[in-house]
Design an enzyme around this catalytic site. Structure first.
Site, PDB file in Angstrom:
ATOM      1  CB  SER A 152      -0.948  -0.018   1.193  1.00 21.60           C
ATOM      2  OG  SER A 152      -0.274  -0.433   2.332  1.00 21.60           O
ATOM      3  CG  HIS A 160      -2.523  -0.385  -3.436  1.00 22.05           C
ATOM      4  ND1 HIS A 160      -2.745   0.929  -3.101  1.00 22.05           N
ATOM      5  CD2 HIS A 160      -2.812  -1.104  -2.332  1.00 22.05           C
ATOM      6  CE1 HIS A 160      -3.145   0.999  -1.848  1.00 22.05           C
ATOM      7  NE2 HIS A 160      -3.198  -0.221  -1.356  1.00 22.05           N
ATOM      8  CD  GLU A 216      -3.009   3.950  -5.678  1.00 25.04           C
ATOM      9  OE1 GLU A 216      -2.744   5.149  -5.783  1.00 25.04           O
ATOM     10  OE2 GLU A 216      -2.748   3.306  -4.655  1.00 25.04           O
ATOM     11  CG  ASN A 227      -2.699   4.103   1.479  1.00 24.84           C
ATOM     12  OD1 ASN A 227      -3.775   4.281   2.042  1.00 24.84           O
ATOM     13  ND2 ASN A 227      -2.299   2.918   1.060  1.00 24.84           N
TER      14      ASN A 227
HETATM   15  N1  CAA Z   1     -16.207  -8.223   1.703  1.00 23.85           N
HETATM   16  C1  CAA Z   1     -17.040  -8.359   0.643  1.00 23.85           C
HETATM   17  N2  CAA Z   1     -18.139  -7.611   0.474  1.00 23.85           N
HETATM   18  C2  CAA Z   1     -18.434  -6.737   1.430  1.00 23.85           C
HETATM   19  C3  CAA Z   1     -17.634  -6.547   2.569  1.00 23.85           C
HETATM   20  C4  CAA Z   1     -16.479  -7.347   2.692  1.00 23.85           C
HETATM   21  N3  CAA Z   1     -15.629  -7.231   3.719  1.00 23.85           N
HETATM   22  N4  CAA Z   1     -18.187  -5.598   3.343  1.00 23.85           N
HETATM   23  C5  CAA Z   1     -19.303  -5.192   2.702  1.00 23.85           C
HETATM   24  N5  CAA Z   1     -19.450  -5.865   1.558  1.00 23.85           N
HETATM   25  C6  CAA Z   1     -20.512  -5.717   0.565  1.00 23.85           C
HETATM   26  C7  CAA Z   1     -21.844  -6.082   1.129  1.00 23.85           C
HETATM   27  O1  CAA Z   1     -22.089  -7.460   1.011  1.00 23.85           O
HETATM   28  C8  CAA Z   1     -22.798  -5.249   0.294  1.00 23.85           C
HETATM   29  O2  CAA Z   1     -22.987  -5.878  -0.953  1.00 23.85           O
HETATM   30  P1  CAA Z   1     -24.346  -5.669  -1.794  1.00 23.85           P
HETATM   31  O3  CAA Z   1     -24.616  -4.203  -1.859  1.00 23.85           O
HETATM   32  O4  CAA Z   1     -23.993  -6.253  -3.101  1.00 23.85           O
HETATM   33  O5  CAA Z   1     -25.390  -6.417  -1.051  1.00 23.85           O
HETATM   34  C9  CAA Z   1     -21.991  -3.980   0.015  1.00 23.85           C
HETATM   35  O6  CAA Z   1     -20.605  -4.342   0.210  1.00 23.85           O
HETATM   36  C10 CAA Z   1     -22.382  -2.867   0.945  1.00 23.85           C
HETATM   37  O7  CAA Z   1     -22.214  -3.361   2.268  1.00 23.85           O
HETATM   38  P2  CAA Z   1     -23.124  -2.974   3.510  1.00 23.85           P
HETATM   39  O8  CAA Z   1     -24.502  -2.620   3.008  1.00 23.85           O
HETATM   40  O9  CAA Z   1     -23.008  -4.044   4.540  1.00 23.85           O
HETATM   41  O10 CAA Z   1     -22.429  -1.737   4.166  1.00 23.85           O
HETATM   42  P3  CAA Z   1     -21.996  -0.373   3.529  1.00 23.85           P
HETATM   43  O11 CAA Z   1     -22.991   0.120   2.545  1.00 23.85           O
HETATM   44  O12 CAA Z   1     -21.620   0.467   4.685  1.00 23.85           O
HETATM   45  O13 CAA Z   1     -20.684  -0.708   2.709  1.00 23.85           O
HETATM   46  C11 CAA Z   1     -18.334  -0.698   2.605  1.00 23.85           C
HETATM   47  C12 CAA Z   1     -19.564  -1.273   3.297  1.00 23.85           C
HETATM   48  C13 CAA Z   1     -18.338  -1.126   1.144  1.00 23.85           C
HETATM   49  C14 CAA Z   1     -17.135  -1.294   3.309  1.00 23.85           C
HETATM   50  C15 CAA Z   1     -18.407   0.868   2.702  1.00 23.85           C
HETATM   51  O14 CAA Z   1     -18.574   1.240   4.039  1.00 23.85           O
HETATM   52  C16 CAA Z   1     -17.198   1.548   2.158  1.00 23.85           C
HETATM   53  O15 CAA Z   1     -17.048   1.731   0.964  1.00 23.85           O
HETATM   54  N6  CAA Z   1     -16.263   1.949   3.066  1.00 23.85           N
HETATM   55  C17 CAA Z   1     -15.029   2.588   2.685  1.00 23.85           C
HETATM   56  C18 CAA Z   1     -14.040   1.542   2.240  1.00 23.85           C
HETATM   57  C19 CAA Z   1     -12.728   2.140   1.849  1.00 23.85           C
HETATM   58  O16 CAA Z   1     -12.485   3.330   1.899  1.00 23.85           O
HETATM   59  N7  CAA Z   1     -11.803   1.253   1.433  1.00 23.85           N
HETATM   60  C20 CAA Z   1     -10.485   1.650   1.086  1.00 23.85           C
HETATM   61  C21 CAA Z   1      -9.610   1.468   2.284  1.00 23.85           C
HETATM   62  S1  CAA Z   1      -7.996   1.973   1.939  1.00 23.85           S
HETATM   63  C22 CAA Z   1      -7.287   0.669   1.254  1.00 23.85           C
HETATM   64  O17 CAA Z   1      -7.800  -0.416   1.154  1.00 23.85           O
HETATM   65  C23 CAA Z   1      -5.917   0.900   0.745  1.00 23.85           C
HETATM   66  C24 CAA Z   1      -4.835   0.711   1.700  1.00 23.85           C
HETATM   67  O18 CAA Z   1      -3.744   0.510   1.196  1.00 23.85           O
HETATM   68  C25 CAA Z   1      -4.929   0.836   3.121  1.00 23.85           C
END
Ligand code: CAA
Length: 283
Positions: free
Chosen positions: A119, A140, A152, A190
């Site tokens: 990351s 990424h 990415e 990031n």
């Molecule tokens: N794995 C697979 N699918 C998942 C999941 C998981 N861990 N968590 C949620 N989902 C799916 C759900 O099953 C649901 O699917 P459907 O719409 O198809 O039914 C969908 O995602 C939405 O989930 P929820 O309704 O339960 O909850 P939500 O609407 O709050 O969404 C989320 C959850 C997608 C995680 C949303 O909160 C979100 O987008 N959060 C931000 C995530 C983010 O910023 N990620 C980047 C992090 S940084 C990174 O990864 C880079 C790094 O290097 C650190």
């Protein structure tokens, strides 16, 4: 060359997500980790996610069985020999990654691309641990991998054009949107996300507001799907700290200084969702 077989090295949160998405899009997957129990935990996580999709009637039981059947377990790194690409998703530690890439370089077939899901760590430095720096690239993915559309793609200094093209095509075949990024600390994602999370932690540290209220501001005021502190817990506070340290040392600028509260939580073993406690508590 056509990429058909993918080794995912590291069966944790990111690795199992990558393996799941690859299996769902027709690739043969070798899911590798140091111990059988780690691989098994990754397989269980994938099976659990696929079962949810079956329940939602997005996929049939036979699809689930087919996808799971494409994922082969591995605890021997020499299985990399069967892969066209290795996507490394181990811990964010440059020495561990360099060591792993040096071993993969020895064991993998000559044509095998070595990609890292790092990351924030430098692709060029990881590539220099191998004798095939033209075949080393950053790929990424974002967490949760099955949901997030972005990949990415980061070229190291020596990454070959055809390797970049193949990896880009692979990302598209996984129904992801690739974005090309140069090899700078934190890449784009990031470099922008982590200072925001770090600043959110400072606001708690300085007593400006509670974690719940900080998150509420960003959710309701900026339409973020998750507040930055819930997101930090979700990513893992150890990962957040190591990315901030990479930014801090890479740019040499104090604006990237990790918040002392982040350090304290990591020292306490409060790493977020995966340990049951971070800024919030989890069952
Ligand atoms: N794995 C697979 N699918 C998942 C999941 C998981 N861990 N968590 C949620 N989902 C799916 C759900 O099953 C649901 O699917 P459907 O719409 O198809 O039914 C969908 O995602 C939405 O989930 P929820 O309704 O339960 O909850 P939500 O609407 O709050 O969404 C989320 C959850 C997608 C995680 C949303 O909160 C979100 O987008 N959060 C931000 C995530 C983010 O910023 N990620 C980047 C992090 S940084 C990174 O990864 C880079 C790094 O290097 C650190």
């Amino acid at each position: 060359m056509k990429i058909k077989t993918v080794m995912v090295a590291g069966a944790g949160q990111m690795g199992s997500g990558i393996a799941q998405v690859c299996a769902m899009h027709g690739y043969a997957v070798i899911l590798h980790d140091l111990k059988e129990e780690f691989v098994e935990r990754g397989r269980q996580a994938i099976a659990g996610q696929l079962q949810k999709l079956v329940k939602k009637r997005r996929i049939a039981v036979t699809d689930m069985e087919q996808y799971l059947g494409r994922i082969h377990s591995s605890v021997q790194l020499k299985n990399a020999q069967k892969a066209d690409i290795v996507i490394e998703a181990a811990v964010e530690n440059i020495e561990i990654k360099k060591n792993l890439f040096a071993q993969l370089d020895e064991l993998a077939a000559e044509h095998t691309i070595l990609a890292t899901n790092t990351s924030s760590l430098p692709i060029t430095e990881i590539a220099a641990a191998t004798k095939r720096s033209e075949k080393v690239i950053g790929m990424h993915f974002m967490n949760p991998v099955p949901v997030m559309k972005l990949v990415e793609i980061i070229r190291g200094l020596a990454t070959a054009e055809d390797v970049y093209r193949l990896v880009r095509e692979m990302a598209v075949s996984l129904e992801k949107t690739p974005v090309e990024v140069n090899d700078f600390p934190g890449f784009v994602s990031n470099r922008i996300l982590m200072p925001m999370i770090n600043e959110a932690i400072y606001t708690v540290y300085e007593g400006v507001a509670s974690p719940e209220d900080v998150d509420q501001v960003m959710k309701l005021g900026m339409n973020h799907p998750m507040g930055p502190l819930a997101l930090a817990d979700f990513i893992g506070l150890d990962t957040c700290l190591s990315i901030m340290e990479t930014l801090h040392s890479g740019f040499g600028d104090d604006k990237y200084r990790p918040c002392p509260l982040l350090r304290k939580y990591v020292k306490a073993g409060w790493l977020g969702k995966k340990t049951g406690r971070g800024f919030y508590t989890y069952d």
